[in-house]
Scaffold this motif. Structure first.
Motif, PDB file in Angstrom:
ATOM      1  N   GLY A 329      22.763 -16.399 -46.984  1.00 27.42           N
ATOM      2  CA  GLY A 329      21.659 -15.468 -47.183  1.00 27.42           C
ATOM      3  C   GLY A 329      21.646 -14.386 -46.122  1.00 27.42           C
ATOM      4  O   GLY A 329      22.615 -13.685 -45.911  1.00 27.42           O
ATOM      5  N   ASN A 330      20.522 -14.301 -45.391  1.00 31.27           N
ATOM      6  CA  ASN A 330      20.378 -13.226 -44.402  1.00 31.27           C
ATOM      7  C   ASN A 330      20.708 -13.667 -42.980  1.00 31.27           C
ATOM      8  O   ASN A 330      20.569 -12.884 -42.043  1.00 31.27           O
ATOM      9  CB  ASN A 330      18.948 -12.676 -44.433  1.00 31.27           C
ATOM     10  N   VAL A 331      21.135 -14.916 -42.774  1.00 36.21           N
ATOM     11  CA  VAL A 331      21.479 -15.377 -41.430  1.00 36.21           C
ATOM     12  C   VAL A 331      22.940 -15.801 -41.370  1.00 36.21           C
ATOM     13  O   VAL A 331      23.524 -16.209 -42.381  1.00 36.21           O
ATOM     14  CB  VAL A 331      20.574 -16.550 -40.965  1.00 36.21           C
ATOM     15  N   GLY A 332      23.520 -15.673 -40.187  1.00 32.09           N
ATOM     16  CA  GLY A 332      24.916 -16.042 -40.045  1.00 32.09           C
ATOM     17  C   GLY A 332      25.365 -15.962 -38.605  1.00 32.09           C
ATOM     18  O   GLY A 332      24.555 -15.907 -37.672  1.00 32.09           O
ATOM     19  N   LEU A 333      26.679 -15.943 -38.447  1.00 31.48           N
ATOM     20  CA  LEU A 333      27.307 -15.858 -37.134  1.00 31.48           C
ATOM     21  C   LEU A 333      28.230 -14.656 -37.082  1.00 31.48           C
ATOM     22  O   LEU A 333      28.837 -14.282 -38.090  1.00 31.48           O
ATOM     23  CB  LEU A 333      28.125 -17.125 -36.846  1.00 31.48           C
ATOM     24  N   ALA A 334      28.338 -14.068 -35.903  1.00 34.18           N
ATOM     25  CA  ALA A 334      29.268 -12.951 -35.699  1.00 34.18           C
ATOM     26  C   ALA A 334      29.851 -13.047 -34.302  1.00 34.18           C
ATOM     27  O   ALA A 334      29.195 -13.542 -33.375  1.00 34.18           O
ATOM     28  CB  ALA A 334      28.556 -11.611 -35.889  1.00 34.18           C
ATOM     29  N   MET A 335      31.091 -12.584 -34.157  1.00 28.20           N
ATOM     30  CA  MET A 335      31.701 -12.461 -32.843  1.00 28.20           C
ATOM     31  C   MET A 335      31.271 -11.107 -32.287  1.00 28.20           C
ATOM     32  O   MET A 335      31.634 -10.059 -32.823  1.00 28.20           O
ATOM     33  CB  MET A 335      33.231 -12.543 -32.957  1.00 28.20           C
ATOM     34  N   CYS A 336      30.483 -11.126 -31.226  1.00 27.83           N
ATOM     35  CA  CYS A 336      29.820  -9.911 -30.742  1.00 27.83           C
ATOM     36  C   CYS A 336      30.282  -9.535 -29.338  1.00 27.83           C
ATOM     37  O   CYS A 336      30.465 -10.414 -28.482  1.00 27.83           O
ATOM     38  CB  CYS A 336      28.300 -10.101 -30.725  1.00 27.83           C
TER      39      CYS A 336
END
Length: 397
Positions: A329-336
């Motif tokens: 949905g609208n949440v997740g993980l990212a390499m930032c």
């Protein structure tokens, strides 16, 4: 003449069942899972167990795991297997089995035993890795059959589990019924992991009374909102350093232990390097709207979740602030990149972060039709308290 040691039953890895991961992608038209309940449980069907049993098992694992294997301790722990160059091969949980029902039923001797929990997709690769390093070490190695043990995650809103709050007391690895259990200390509020016989009914287990099966999606959403990556989909094999995926702040590395495979670069990065990129929880939103103030899962609004490794961009500026990893949905993980997407100070240099910057990412679909989504990274409190203050360090990507 001594009797021959009975051989472990052969397990054909090609016959191992494969679990479809329904949470890895979300389209704008597919229904979203409901919000995770305050208290609940989930069977982790995407994980698999490998058994090591024998006198050399502790010494063997000590030489290839990032965390310390204490042969006198029964406490389970989180760790990683690394390449010689210090890249992550597998994220694992290691459960000592001495004192458990599993050990009594399967390992009749008093030798040490361990269960290693790994991503189900990587079972064959980890088994090959273990056999490659085994040489003449004396221990038996096998993959647990389907129907032996199930891996469960359990959480309760009114219980704040700590590493010393296991049911049987400090340092124990079993509950009052002899089942292997541990507190998941990677991030605050993740609850417990429990290994149960596949024939066990959820409601009959002492520590899971009153809990209902919330499903794998609920567990995954809770992980994402805390910034905890897990498995091959989120920690690609031989692709990232353990610090980039937060192993150092999730308790997965013992920086005081002796040599192990991949230690040299890991310890050097820890003492002299700057970790500029980390996995963070992120929230998607309508690019025409204001960014959210906090990360909240929205089960009503579906986005075409970006494909893995989609570049995140700064609206109206040049730069590569990060990459999308996975989401529901609208949440997740990212390499930032921390100095671009957050206000964290990771070096002694002036921060380049601006609260006015807007970050965008392309949703799934053809390039000309893909929706442009807003994306915002968050730094959970547990993470802020563990990331080291900046000092003069050299750059490490």
């Amino acid at each position: 003449m001594a009797a021959a040691t009975p051989r472990q039953p052969f397990v054909c890895l090609r016959r191992l069942s494969k679990t479809k991961r329904t949470y890895s992608t979300t389209t704008a038209t597919s229904p979203l899972p409901p919000s995770p309940p305050p208290s609940g449980a989930a069977k982790l069907s995407t994980r698999r167990l490998i058994s090591l049993h024998g006198p050399d098992a502790p010494k063997f694992l000590q030489g290839i795991l990032t965390n310390n294997v204490n042969p006198t301790s029964h406490a389970p722990f989180f760790a990683a297997f690394l390449t010689a160059q210090g890249k992550v091969l597998h994220d694992v949980f290691v459960y000592p089995t001495l004192g458990s029902n599993f050990h009594a039923e399967n390992n009749k001797s008093g030798d040490a035993g361990f269960l290693v929990e790994v991503d189900e997709q990587q079972t064959s690769n980890l088994l090959k890795h273990l056999k490659r390093h085994k040489l003449r070490s004396k221990f038996a190695l096998r993959v647990l059959e389907e129907g032996e043990l199930d891996i469960w995650a359990a959480w309760r809103e009114d219980q704040k589990w700590t590493p010393h709050s296991n049911i049987s007391g400090e340092g124990c690895n079993t509950d009052t019924e002899g089942n292997i259990t541990m507190v998941d200390t990677r991030a605050t509020g993740l609850g417990q992991r429990i290994l149960l016989p596949s024939t066990t009914s959820l409601g009959t287990h002492a520590s899971m009374q009153g809990l209902h099966d919330a499903g794998l999606d609920a567990y995954t959403i809770r992980r994402y909102m805390r910034g905890v990556p897990e498995g091959q989909d989120e920690i690609p094999r031989d692709d990232v350093l353990p610090m980039n995926t937060n192993f150092d702040i999730m308790g997965g590395i013992d920086f005081k232990k002796g040599c192990y495979v991949g230690q040299e670069l890991t310890i050097r990065t820890h003492h002299t390097g700057v970790v500029r990129r980390r996995v963070l929880p992120v929230c998607l939103f309508d690019a025409s709207s204001a960014p959210p103030e906090k990360i909240v899962y929205d089960a009503e609004t579906a986005f075409a979740t970006p494909e893995r490794n989609t570049e995140i961009k700064i609206q109206g500026k040049r730069g590569k602030p990060g990459k999308w990893i996975n989401g529901v949905g609208n949440v997740g993980l990212a390499m930032c990149r921390l100095e671009l997407m957050t206000d964290l100070q990771v070096t002694g240099e002036p921060s380049t972060f601006s609260s006015e910057d807007r970050f965008i990412v392309k949703g799934a679909g053809a390039e000309e039709e893909a929706q442009t989504l807003g994306i915002k990274a968050f730094v959970p409190d547990w993470m802020k308290s563990k990331i080291r203050a900046p000092k003069l360090q050299r750059r490490v990507e």
